[in-house]
Design a protein around this motif. Structure first.
Motif, mmCIF file in Angstrom:
data_model
loop_
_atom_site.group_PDB
_atom_site.id
_atom_site.type_symbol
_atom_site.label_atom_id
_atom_site.label_comp_id
_atom_site.label_asym_id
_atom_site.label_seq_id
_atom_site.Cartn_x
_atom_site.Cartn_y
_atom_site.Cartn_z
ATOM 1 N N GLN A 1 123.328 51.692 37.721
ATOM 2 C CA GLN A 1 122.054 52.418 37.699
ATOM 3 C C GLN A 1 121.180 51.979 38.857
ATOM 4 O OE1 GLN A 1 119.826 53.920 34.984
ATOM 5 N NE2 GLN A 1 121.459 54.554 33.606
ATOM 6 N N VAL A 2 120.381 52.923 39.320
ATOM 7 C CA VAL A 2 119.409 52.646 40.380
ATOM 8 C C VAL A 2 118.045 53.078 39.877
ATOM 9 C CG1 VAL A 2 118.673 53.184 42.726
ATOM 10 C CG2 VAL A 2 121.116 52.978 42.199
ATOM 11 N N GLN A 3 117.065 52.223 40.071
ATOM 12 C CA GLN A 3 115.691 52.567 39.708
ATOM 13 C C GLN A 3 114.909 52.809 41.001
ATOM 14 O OE1 GLN A 3 117.126 49.508 38.376
ATOM 15 N NE2 GLN A 3 117.965 50.885 36.819
ATOM 16 N N LEU A 4 114.133 53.876 40.981
ATOM 17 C CA LEU A 4 113.331 54.253 42.146
ATOM 18 C C LEU A 4 111.870 54.320 41.742
ATOM 19 C CD1 LEU A 4 115.567 57.158 43.492
ATOM 20 C CD2 LEU A 4 115.527 54.799 44.287
ATOM 21 N N VAL A 5 111.026 53.727 42.554
ATOM 22 C CA VAL A 5 109.596 53.755 42.280
ATOM 23 C C VAL A 5 108.877 54.233 43.529
ATOM 24 C CG1 VAL A 5 107.556 52.447 41.622
ATOM 25 C CG2 VAL A 5 109.787 51.890 40.602
ATOM 26 N N GLU A 6 108.218 55.382 43.416
ATOM 27 C CA GLU A 6 107.442 55.926 44.536
ATOM 28 C C GLU A 6 106.004 55.431 44.452
ATOM 29 O OE1 GLU A 6 110.013 59.604 43.201
ATOM 30 O OE2 GLU A 6 108.828 58.040 42.212
ATOM 31 N N SER A 7 105.379 55.345 45.595
ATOM 32 C CA SER A 7 103.964 54.987 45.654
ATOM 33 C C SER A 7 103.378 55.553 46.929
ATOM 34 C CB SER A 7 103.780 53.462 45.605
ATOM 35 O OG SER A 7 104.419 52.854 46.709
ATOM 36 N N GLY A 8 102.048 55.531 46.999
ATOM 37 C CA GLY A 8 101.370 55.952 48.215
ATOM 38 C C GLY A 8 100.728 57.321 48.155
ATOM 39 N N GLY A 9 100.930 58.032 47.068
ATOM 40 C CA GLY A 9 100.302 59.339 46.956
ATOM 41 C C GLY A 9 98.799 59.228 46.792
ATOM 42 N N GLY A 10 98.118 60.352 46.897
ATOM 43 C CA GLY A 10 96.674 60.349 46.732
ATOM 44 C C GLY A 10 96.063 61.655 47.155
ATOM 45 N N LEU A 11 94.741 61.643 47.242
ATOM 46 C CA LEU A 11 93.964 62.816 47.640
ATOM 47 C C LEU A 11 93.444 62.598 49.056
ATOM 48 C CD1 LEU A 11 92.402 65.456 47.083
ATOM 49 C CD2 LEU A 11 90.607 64.040 46.046
ATOM 50 N N VAL A 12 93.781 63.519 49.944
ATOM 51 C CA VAL A 12 93.299 63.440 51.327
ATOM 52 C C VAL A 12 92.820 64.813 51.759
ATOM 53 C CG1 VAL A 12 94.846 61.549 51.965
ATOM 54 C CG2 VAL A 12 95.579 63.918 52.296
ATOM 55 N N GLN A 13 92.128 64.846 52.881
ATOM 56 C CA GLN A 13 91.684 66.116 53.438
ATOM 57 C C GLN A 13 92.720 66.617 54.445
ATOM 58 O OE1 GLN A 13 87.701 65.674 54.980
ATOM 59 N NE2 GLN A 13 86.839 65.942 52.933
ATOM 60 N N ALA A 14 92.695 67.893 54.665
ATOM 61 C CA ALA A 14 93.603 68.500 55.632
ATOM 62 C C ALA A 14 93.455 67.821 56.986
ATOM 63 C CB ALA A 14 93.334 69.988 55.749
ATOM 64 N N GLY A 15 94.591 67.554 57.618
ATOM 65 C CA GLY A 15 94.584 66.889 58.912
ATOM 66 C C GLY A 15 94.775 65.385 58.829
ATOM 67 N N GLU A 16 94.594 64.827 57.648
ATOM 68 C CA GLU A 16 94.739 63.389 57.489
ATOM 69 C C GLU A 16 96.201 63.022 57.235
ATOM 70 O OE1 GLU A 16 90.276 62.205 55.947
ATOM 71 O OE2 GLU A 16 91.896 62.295 54.477
ATOM 72 N N SER A 17 96.421 61.716 57.045
ATOM 73 C CA SER A 17 97.787 61.204 56.900
ATOM 74 C C SER A 17 97.929 60.397 55.619
ATOM 75 C CB SER A 17 98.138 60.307 58.090
ATOM 76 O OG SER A 17 98.082 61.009 59.306
ATOM 77 N N LEU A 18 99.172 60.306 55.171
ATOM 78 C CA LEU A 18 99.546 59.451 54.051
ATOM 79 C C LEU A 18 100.933 58.896 54.325
ATOM 80 C CD1 LEU A 18 98.620 61.316 50.719
ATOM 81 C CD2 LEU A 18 97.714 59.122 51.492
ATOM 82 N N ARG A 19 101.208 57.722 53.784
ATOM 83 C CA ARG A 19 102.566 57.187 53.848
ATOM 84 C C ARG A 19 103.044 56.911 52.438
ATOM 85 N NH1 ARG A 19 105.381 51.833 56.549
ATOM 86 N NH2 ARG A 19 104.367 50.790 54.776
ATOM 87 N N LEU A 20 104.133 57.563 52.081
ATOM 88 C CA LEU A 20 104.770 57.328 50.787
ATOM 89 C C LEU A 20 105.856 56.275 50.933
ATOM 90 C CD1 LEU A 20 105.230 61.006 49.524
ATOM 91 C CD2 LEU A 20 103.218 59.520 49.354
ATOM 92 N N SER A 21 106.035 55.512 49.867
ATOM 93 C CA SER A 21 107.102 54.515 49.829
ATOM 94 C C SER A 21 107.966 54.773 48.606
ATOM 95 C CB SER A 21 106.525 53.101 49.739
ATOM 96 O OG SER A 21 105.725 52.799 50.855
ATOM 97 N N CYS A 22 109.230 54.430 48.726
ATOM 98 C CA CYS A 22 110.161 54.535 47.609
ATOM 99 C C CYS A 22 111.004 53.271 47.600
ATOM 100 C CB CYS A 22 111.046 55.764 47.754
ATOM 101 S SG CYS A 22 112.337 55.884 46.489
ATOM 102 N N ALA A 23 110.793 52.446 46.600
ATOM 103 C CA ALA A 23 111.524 51.189 46.483
ATOM 104 C C ALA A 23 112.649 51.334 45.478
ATOM 105 C CB ALA A 23 110.575 50.073 46.060
ATOM 106 N N ALA A 24 113.845 50.943 45.893
ATOM 107 C CA ALA A 24 115.025 51.036 45.029
ATOM 108 C C ALA A 24 115.422 49.669 44.522
ATOM 109 C CB ALA A 24 116.180 51.665 45.794
ATOM 110 N N SER A 25 115.925 49.638 43.306
ATOM 111 C CA SER A 25 116.464 48.413 42.730
ATOM 112 C C SER A 25 117.672 48.766 41.872
ATOM 113 C CB SER A 25 115.404 47.682 41.893
ATOM 114 O OG SER A 25 114.966 48.511 40.832
ATOM 115 N N GLY A 26 118.439 47.751 41.551
ATOM 116 C CA GLY A 26 119.657 47.989 40.782
ATOM 117 C C GLY A 26 120.855 48.078 41.698
#
Length: 123
Positions: A1-26
């Motif tokens: 089994q592999v567990q995945l946990v995403e993070s980094g989402g949120g509310l931003v305005q158009a034109g801005e940036s975000l970085r999502l992360s996905c950490a795997a374990s198992g």
């Protein structure tokens, strides 16, 4: 089994940036790459980007080419999605998943999925 946990989402305005992360374990040796998909309200889940684990091979949906960049840190078993110049149409729940075989754009090629992280872009 592999567990995945995403993070980094949120509310931003158009034109801005975000970085999502996905950490795997198992059983991280059981897959050959990682991908990001997204699902907007009332729409089907769609492919965003993917990256192979052992080679620097990446794939992008046409809608995000030139704005999003997928990268990885194998030592941390983590994949990132840098999202720049965000648009309102990028609003969705973003999921990461482990790639096993088949077409990189196809959901059926991915086995384990994270729980998703919400990205909301206001215009």
């Amino acid at each position: 089994q592999v567990q995945l946990v995403e993070s980094g989402g949120g509310l931003v305005q158009a034109g801005e940036s975000l970085r999502l992360s996905c950490a795997a374990s198992g059983r991280t040796a059981s897959y050959y790459g990682m991908g990001w998909f997204r699902q907007a309200p009332g729409k089907e889940r769609e492919f965003v980007a993917s990256i192979s684990k052992n080679f620097q091979i990446t794939y992008y949906a046409d809608s995000v080419k030139g704005r999003f960049t997928i990268s990885k840190d194998n030592a941390k078993n983590t994949v990132y999605l840098q999202m720049n110049s965000l648009k309102s149409e990028d609003t969705a729940v973003y999921y990461c998943a482990t790639y096993t075989s088949g077409g990189w754009h196809q959901q059926g090629s991915y086995h384990y999925w994270g729980q998703g992280t919400q990205v909301t872009v206001s215009s």
